[in-house]
Design an enzyme around this catalytic site. Structure first.
Site, short mmCIF file in Angstrom:
data_model
loop_
_atom_site.label_atom_id
_atom_site.label_comp_id
_atom_site.label_asym_id
_atom_site.label_seq_id
_atom_site.Cartn_x
_atom_site.Cartn_y
_atom_site.Cartn_z
N ARG A 27 0.81 -1.22 0.00
CA ARG A 27 0.00 0.00 0.00
C ARG A 27 0.84 1.26 0.00
O ARG A 27 0.32 2.37 -0.19
CB ARG A 27 -0.92 0.02 1.22
CG ARG A 27 -1.88 -1.14 1.28
CD ARG A 27 -2.74 -1.05 2.51
NE ARG A 27 -3.67 0.05 2.44
CZ ARG A 27 -4.88 -0.02 1.93
NH1 ARG A 27 -5.32 -1.16 1.47
NH2 ARG A 27 -5.66 1.03 1.88
N TRP A 73 2.85 6.19 1.97
CA TRP A 73 3.04 6.61 0.58
C TRP A 73 2.79 8.11 0.60
O TRP A 73 1.66 8.55 0.76
CB TRP A 73 2.04 5.90 -0.33
CG TRP A 73 2.31 6.09 -1.78
CD1 TRP A 73 3.12 5.34 -2.59
CD2 TRP A 73 1.77 7.11 -2.63
NE1 TRP A 73 3.12 5.83 -3.86
CE2 TRP A 73 2.30 6.91 -3.92
CE3 TRP A 73 0.90 8.19 -2.42
CZ2 TRP A 73 1.99 7.73 -5.00
CZ3 TRP A 73 0.59 9.01 -3.49
CH2 TRP A 73 1.13 8.77 -4.77
N ASN A 99 -4.44 7.42 7.26
CA ASN A 99 -4.41 7.18 5.82
C ASN A 99 -5.45 8.11 5.21
O ASN A 99 -6.58 8.16 5.68
CB ASN A 99 -4.77 5.71 5.55
CG ASN A 99 -4.86 5.38 4.07
OD1 ASN A 99 -4.40 6.16 3.23
ND2 ASN A 99 -5.45 4.24 3.76
N GLY A 100 -5.07 8.88 4.18
CA GLY A 100 -5.99 9.82 3.56
C GLY A 100 -5.34 11.19 3.48
O GLY A 100 -4.12 11.31 3.60
N GLU A 480 -2.62 -2.54 -21.97
CA GLU A 480 -2.30 -3.18 -20.70
C GLU A 480 -0.84 -3.65 -20.70
O GLU A 480 -0.13 -3.50 -19.70
CB GLU A 480 -3.26 -4.35 -20.45
CG GLU A 480 -2.96 -5.23 -19.27
CD GLU A 480 -2.90 -4.50 -17.92
OE1 GLU A 480 -3.28 -3.33 -17.84
OE2 GLU A 480 -2.42 -5.13 -16.96
N LYS A 484 2.01 -2.49 -18.07
CA LYS A 484 2.75 -3.46 -17.26
C LYS A 484 4.25 -3.20 -17.38
O LYS A 484 4.96 -3.16 -16.39
CB LYS A 484 2.42 -4.86 -17.78
CG LYS A 484 2.22 -5.92 -16.77
CD LYS A 484 0.92 -5.93 -16.04
CE LYS A 484 0.56 -4.71 -15.30
NZ LYS A 484 -0.76 -4.60 -14.84
N LYS A 602 -0.27 -0.20 -4.38
CA LYS A 602 -1.25 -1.11 -4.95
C LYS A 602 -2.66 -0.53 -4.93
O LYS A 602 -3.42 -0.68 -5.86
CB LYS A 602 -1.22 -2.42 -4.16
CG LYS A 602 -2.21 -3.45 -4.60
CD LYS A 602 -1.60 -4.39 -5.59
CE LYS A 602 -2.58 -5.39 -6.15
NZ LYS A 602 -2.29 -5.63 -7.58
C1 AGP Z 1 -2.02 -2.16 -12.24
O1 AGP Z 1 -0.90 -2.89 -12.56
C2 AGP Z 1 -1.78 -0.92 -11.55
N1 AGP Z 1 -0.99 -1.10 -10.40
C3 AGP Z 1 -2.93 0.03 -11.42
O2 AGP Z 1 -3.11 0.59 -12.67
C4 AGP Z 1 -4.31 -0.51 -10.91
O3 AGP Z 1 -4.86 -1.36 -11.86
C5 AGP Z 1 -5.23 0.69 -10.63
O4 AGP Z 1 -4.68 1.45 -9.61
C6 AGP Z 1 -6.63 0.28 -10.28
O5 AGP Z 1 -6.66 -0.48 -9.12
P1 AGP Z 1 -7.98 -1.27 -8.69
O6 AGP Z 1 -8.20 -2.33 -9.72
O7 AGP Z 1 -7.65 -1.84 -7.35
O8 AGP Z 1 -9.09 -0.29 -8.66
#
Ligand code: AGP
Length: 607
Positions: A27, A73, A99-100, A480, A484, A602
Site C-alpha cells: 500500500r 506513501w 491514511n488519507g 495493458e 505493465k 497497490k
Molecule cells: C495495475 O498494474 C496498476 N498497479 C494500477 O493501474 C491498478 O490497476 C489501478 O490502480 C486500479 O486499481 P484497482 O483495480 O484496485 O481499482
C-alpha cells in the site's frame, strides 16, 4: 495508499505490528513506523525506506500490549523520518496513524501554532495528534469525536492515548479500515491481509463510523454517537495465499496462478447445456436485465483496460452499446446517465478512491452500479448495488496480472448471459462456454514458454522505448502490456491501436525501437500484416504474439511468441500472458524492485 495496523490485547504486539505492516507494504513503502504503549508510556520508532529499515532500528526489548503502525506513501510532506507515522502530540501522550488527506490541515495547523503547539513534521496528519491533545479535557473518546468533527478530507485513523491503555479509537471516512476479532485481542488494519494469520473473523467499518476497540469487545457509533450494529464476517482467503511459495516475486507467482484463478472466476457460474451464465450477485431479475440497453464501465489502470476488453465483448456478444470511463475523468465531467443503463465499477482492490467516488456520483443520479471486485467486503463491493466477485485470490504484487484475466472472465460471462437474453443462439452460447473451459489449459501451455520469453526479454531489455500495437479486442491488450512494462521496469512504452500509427507514432520507430504486435488470427489479421510491414520498412525491431503455426507472421518478425488458437473474442485471456511475463523478465534483467515499483502503491485511496 498507506497501510495501517493496530492491536490491543494480552500479548506483546511488536511482532504483529511489524509483520502486519510487511503484509500491507504494497500500500506504500517510502517510510514506516510503530508506536507501542507500555506502562502508560508511548514509544515510537520511525524510519524512511522499506519496513526492514524501521525494523532494524527497534531495540531488542520493545514491549507493548497495544500499539499502532503505519507504512506510508507520501502525499503531504517529503519522505523523511519526521514525516513518517505514527505522529505524537506535543506532550507525547497521544499517537495517531492516518491514511488519507486532511484538506484543511493548513488552517488547523496555523491555529494550533498560534496556540503554542510545535510541529515536528510537514505532514498534514500531525494536526490530528495535536488536536487530540488540545481537545482533551479528561475523556479520550470525547476528544477523538471532537477532533474528527474538525477534519475535512478523507481518513482512516487509529489513535492511542498513554493514560487510557484499555482501548484504541478508530475512525473512518473515505479510507478503509477493518477490525480483526482475535482470541482475547482485537486487531485493526487497512485490509485483512495484515491479520489473516491470526484471525479470519472481520468487521468492516463503513464511512463516518467511529469505533472504540478493547481487547475483547468493540463499540461502533456514527458521528452523532448513535450506536451501530456490526456484523462479523468470515474471511475466505487463507494466510498461505499471501506467501510467495517458491517464486522469487509475487508478480511471477500471480502470473502463474492464472489458469486456476480464471477457472475460479467461472466456476459455478456456467450453465453449459443451455450455453449461458448465472451471476447471482447481480441482484437483478431477468426482466430488469432484459430492459438494459446500454452499459457504462468505470475503472482505473489495469481494471480500466479490462473494462475496455469488456466493451468489445458486450458490444459483439450482446449488442449492447458500452462506454468505458476513466474514473478520475468521469467523476468531474457531470456524467450523462442514459435511461435503461447499467454501470459497472471495476476494481481489484475495491478501494480505488476515484472509482468509488465516480460510482457514488452515478448512484446519486439514480443509476444502478454493479461492482466487479476481487477484495471481498471492500468499499466498492459493499456500496455497489450488486456485483460479481472475480475470486482471483489475494493479489500482492503492485502490478496487477491475475485480477485482469479474472475481470475479463467475468465480463465474458456477463456478455454471454446478456447475449443469450438477446440475439445469441443456444448453439453459439454452448460453443462459447466450451471455449471458455479450455482457456486454463491453454494458459498452462503458454506459461511453459516462460524461458523462451525470458530470453526475448533479455535481448531487448537495454532498449529505452517500446511500442505495443494491436487492433480490435487486442487494442486494450496492448495498452495493458505497455502499462505493465512501464510500471515494473520503468521503460517507456506505449500501447497503440495499430491503425493509428500512421497518424503519428510511426515517427518513433527506428532500429532501437522494439515494436510488439499482438496479432491473433481474427478478422483483422490481414490489416495487422500490413501494419507489421509498414513498421518493418522503417527498421523497427519486430516481435509478435500470434497463434501457433502462423507462418505468415513468423516470416515477417524477428521474434515470435506463439499462443494457442481460441475463439477470437477470448484471445486477450491468452495474448496478455506472454506480455506480462515479458514485462516481468525485462524488469528482472534491469534489477528493478518488481513487486513494489518506485512511486507506486497497490491501492490508490487518495485522489
Ligand atoms: C495495475 O498494474 C496498476 N498497479 C494500477 O493501474 C491498478 O490497476 C489501478 O490502480 C486500479 O486499481 P484497482 O483495480 O484496485 O481499482
Amino acid at each position: 495508499m498507506c497501510g495501517i495496523v493496530g492491536y490491543i490485547g494480552k500479548e506483546n504486539c511488536v511482532n504483529f505490528l511489524v509483520e502486519g505492516l510487511k503484509r500491507l507494504e504494497y500500500r506504500g513503502y517510502d517510510s514506516s513506523g510503530i508506536c507501542v504503549l507500555n506502562e502508560k508510556k508511548l514509544s515510537c520508532y520511525k524510519k524512511t525506506g522499506k519496513i526492514v529499515n524501521m525494523e532494524s532500528t527497534l531495540p531488542s526489548e520493545v514491549i507493548g500490549k497495544s500499539g499502532i503502525g503505519h507504512t506510508r506513501w507520501a502525499t503531504h510532506g517529503e519522505v523523511t523520518d519526521a514525516n513518517a507515522h505514527p505522529h505524537l502530540s506535543a506532550n507525547g501522550k497521544f499517537a495517531i496513524v492516518h491514511n488519507g488527506i486532511i484538506e484543511n490541515y493548513q488552517v488547523l495547523r496555523e491555529k494550533l501554532i498560534a496556540d503554542g503547539f510545535e510541529f515536528k513534521s510537514t505532514s498534514d496528519s500531525e494536526v490530528i495528534a495535536m488536536l487530540l491533545e488540545k481537545n482533551f479535557s479528561g475523556n479520550f473518546e470525547k476528544a477523538f469525536y471532537q477532533t474528527l468533527s474538525l477534519l475535512e478530507g478523507t481518513y482512516g485513523i487509529v489513535a492511542v492515548f498513554a493514560d487510557e491503555p484499555d482501548y484504541l479509537m478508530v475512525g473512518r471516512k473515505g479510507s478503509p479500515l477493518v477490525l480483526g476479532i482475535g482470541d482475547g485481542c482485537t486487531f485493526v488494519a487497512s485490509d485483512v491481509s495484515a491479520f489473516l494469520g491470526h484471525t479470519k473473523q472481520a468487521v468492516y467499518l463503513e464511512d463516518n463510523e467511529i469505533c472504540k476497540i478493547y481487547a475483547d469487545s468493540f463499540i461502533t457509533t456514527d458521528f452523532t454517537l448513535e450506536k451501530k450494529q456490526k456484523e462479523i464476517a468470515t474471511i475466505e482467503w487463507d494466510a498461505i495465499e499471501l506467501d510467495k511459495k517458491d517464486y522469487q516475486h509475487f508478480m511471477l507467482k500471480e502470473i502463474f496462478e492464472q489458469p486456476e484463478s480464471v477457472a475460479r472466476a467461472y466456476a459455478g457460474r456456467i450453465l453449459a447445456d443451455i450455453g449461458t451464465a448465472k451471476l447471482g450477485g447481480l441482484n437483478m431479475e431477468p426482466r430488469e436485465l432484459a430492459a438494459v440497453d446500454n452499459i457504462g464501465i468505470i475503472a482505473c489502470g489495469t481494471s480500466y483496460h479490462a473494462g475496455l476488453v469488456g466493451s468489445y465483448l458486450l458490444e459483439e456478444l450482446a449488442r449492447l452499446q458500452t462506454v468505458v470511463h476513466i474514473a478520475s475523468e468521469i467523476r468531474y465531467k457531470n456524467p450523462i446517465l442514459r435511461r435503461n443503463s447499467l454501470q459497472f465499477a471495476v476494481s481489484q482492490s475495491g478501494e480505488t478512491i476515484d472509482t468509488l467516488l465516480a460510482m457514488r456520483e452515478f448512484q446519486r443520479k439514480g443509476g444502478k452500479v454493479l461492482g466487479v471486485c476481487n477484495v471481498v467486503g471492500s468499499s466498492i463491493a459493499r456500496e455497489s448495488d450488486g456485483g460479481v466477485y472475480v475470486h482471483s485470490g489475494p493479489e500482492v504484487a503492485v502490478a496487477s496480472t491475475k485480477a485482469f484475466t479474472s475481470q475479463l472472465t467475468v465480463f465474458l460471462l456477463f456478455s454471454i448471459l446478456m447475449g443469450r437474453m438477446r440475439d445469441m443462439s443456444q448453439y453459439r452460447g454452448v460453443q462459447l462456454i466450451e471455449d471458455l473451459q479450455q482457456i486454463p489449459q491453454k494458459m498452462e501451455s503458454i506459461l511453459k514458454k516462460s524461458e523462451q520469453i525470458a530470453e526475448i526479454a533479455k535481448k531487448y531489455a537495454g532498449l529505452n522505448n517500446f511500442l505495443f500495437l494491436g487492433r480490435g479486442i487486442s487494442y486494450p491488450v496492448v495498452m495493458e502490456a505497455a502499462l505493465k512494462l512501464k510500471e515494473v521496469s520503468y521503460v517507456h512504452s506505449e500501447g497503440y491501436a495499430a491503425g493509428e500509427i500512421k497518424h503519428g507514432p510511426i515517427a518513433l520507430v527506428d532500429k532501437n525501437t522494439p515494436v510488439v504486435f499482438v496479432v491473433p488470427q481474427d478478422h483483422l489479421h490481414d490489416k495487422m500484416v500490413s501494419n507489421i510491414q509498414e513498421v518493418k520498412a522503417r527498421g523497427g525491431r519486430l516481435i509478435a504474439v500470434c497463434n501457433e503455426g502462423d507462418e505468415k507472421i513468423r516470416s515477417l518478425v524477428e521474434d515470435v511468441i506463439e499462443v494457442p488458437k481460441t475463439e477470437p473474442l477470448f484471445s486477450p485471456l491468452l495474448t496478455i500472458l506472454p506480455l506480462q511475463l515479458m514485462s516481468y523478465y525485462v524488469a528482472k534483467e534491469l534489477g528493478c524492485d518488481i513487486d513494489q515499483p518506485r512511486n507506486l502503491a497497490k491501492s490508490v485511496t487518495v485522489e
